[in-house]
Design an enzyme around this catalytic site. Structure first.
Site, PDB file in Angstrom:
ATOM      1  N   HIS A  28       0.819  -1.221   0.000  1.00 50.55           N
ATOM      2  CA  HIS A  28       0.000   0.000   0.000  1.00 50.55           C
ATOM      3  C   HIS A  28       0.853   1.272   0.000  1.00 50.55           C
ATOM      4  O   HIS A  28       0.486   2.262  -0.619  1.00 50.55           O
ATOM      5  CB  HIS A  28      -0.936   0.003   1.210  1.00 50.55           C
ATOM      6  N   CYS A  65       7.897  -0.283  -1.759  1.00 53.71           N
ATOM      7  CA  CYS A  65       7.184  -0.139  -0.496  1.00 53.71           C
ATOM      8  C   CYS A  65       7.533   1.238   0.062  1.00 53.71           C
ATOM      9  O   CYS A  65       8.074   2.071  -0.664  1.00 53.71           O
ATOM     10  CB  CYS A  65       7.506  -1.277   0.474  1.00 53.71           C
ATOM     11  N   GLY A 123      11.472   0.707   0.881  1.00 55.69           N
ATOM     12  CA  GLY A 123      12.183  -0.207  -0.001  1.00 55.69           C
ATOM     13  C   GLY A 123      12.960  -1.269   0.754  1.00 55.69           C
ATOM     14  O   GLY A 123      13.352  -2.285   0.187  1.00 55.69           O
ATOM     15  N   HIS A 169      27.628  -3.740 -11.832  1.00 57.90           N
ATOM     16  CA  HIS A 169      28.502  -4.527 -10.965  1.00 57.90           C
ATOM     17  C   HIS A 169      27.825  -5.744 -10.355  1.00 57.90           C
ATOM     18  O   HIS A 169      28.513  -6.706 -10.002  1.00 57.90           O
ATOM     19  CB  HIS A 169      29.052  -3.663  -9.835  1.00 57.90           C
ATOM     20  N   ASN A 170      26.506  -5.703 -10.180  1.00 58.67           N
ATOM     21  CA  ASN A 170      25.813  -6.770  -9.455  1.00 58.67           C
ATOM     22  C   ASN A 170      24.779  -7.513 -10.283  1.00 58.67           C
ATOM     23  O   ASN A 170      24.149  -8.430  -9.774  1.00 58.67           O
ATOM     24  CB  ASN A 170      25.143  -6.200  -8.199  1.00 58.67           C
ATOM     25  N   ARG A 201      31.964 -12.555  -8.886  1.00 58.05           N
ATOM     26  CA  ARG A 201      31.335 -12.161  -7.618  1.00 58.05           C
ATOM     27  C   ARG A 201      29.854 -12.488  -7.609  1.00 58.05           C
ATOM     28  O   ARG A 201      29.322 -12.972  -6.608  1.00 58.05           O
ATOM     29  CB  ARG A 201      31.578 -10.685  -7.370  1.00 58.05           C
TER      30      ARG A 201
END
Length: 159
Positions: free
Chosen positions: A28, A82, A85, A115-116, A153
């Site tokens: 919400h 949200c 977050g 990077h991720n 990684r």
């Protein structure tokens, strides 16, 4: 001449990929921003899937994570929203293969992708303005994973 090529590259990379699916979920506290970002994504010609919530009535944010995760694992990119977050990012990152990144500005979104290899963008409606959220989403959708040393990684995260 180099300046012209650079300008063209900037213009092309500023346009989202119209052949991708984008899946949204919110509680919400993220509903209004979700609706706004969905509209923008559709204007960018994305196929949009809305996993709820569908109003500002109080709900539990963890209920909206699994359907988004399912779509992301099937190949979509995800957006969870949200109030802060934080809850959504914690819940999403419990799933193998999910790399949900809570982003507060476009640089965070850029680094999360480069990077991720983040596959879910997480935003906090109570912490971001709509324009900042649009820039985070645009960046998240247009930046590619660099691979290379980052791949090792990411593989460690997913193992």
């Amino acid at each position: 001449m180099t300046e012209d090529i650079s300008t063209l590259i900037n213009i092309v990379t500023a346009l989202p990929n119209p052949k991708k699916t984008l899946v949204f979920g919110s509680d919400h506290a993220g509903f209004v921003l979700k609706e706004y970002l969905k509209t923008q994504s559709q204007a960018w010609s994305y196929n949009v899937i809305d996993c709820g919530t569908h109003s500002e009535d109080s709900v539990d944010y963890p209920d909206y994570v699994p359907p988004v995760v399912k779509e992301v694992l099937a190949g979509a990119r995800g957006v969870l929203i949200c109030g802060s977050g934080i809850g959504m990012s914690i819940a999403a990152n419990r799933y193998k293969g999910i790399r949900a990144a809570l982003c507060a500005d476009p640089l965070w979104a850029k680094l999360a992708r480069e990077h991720n290899d983040a596959n879910i963008l997480v935003l906090g409606e109570r912490l971001l303005g709509q324009q900042e959220a649009i820039e985070c989403l645009r960046t998240f959708l247009n930046i590619a994973f660099e691979g290379g040393r980052h791949l090792r990684r990411v593989e460690k995260i997913d193992s």
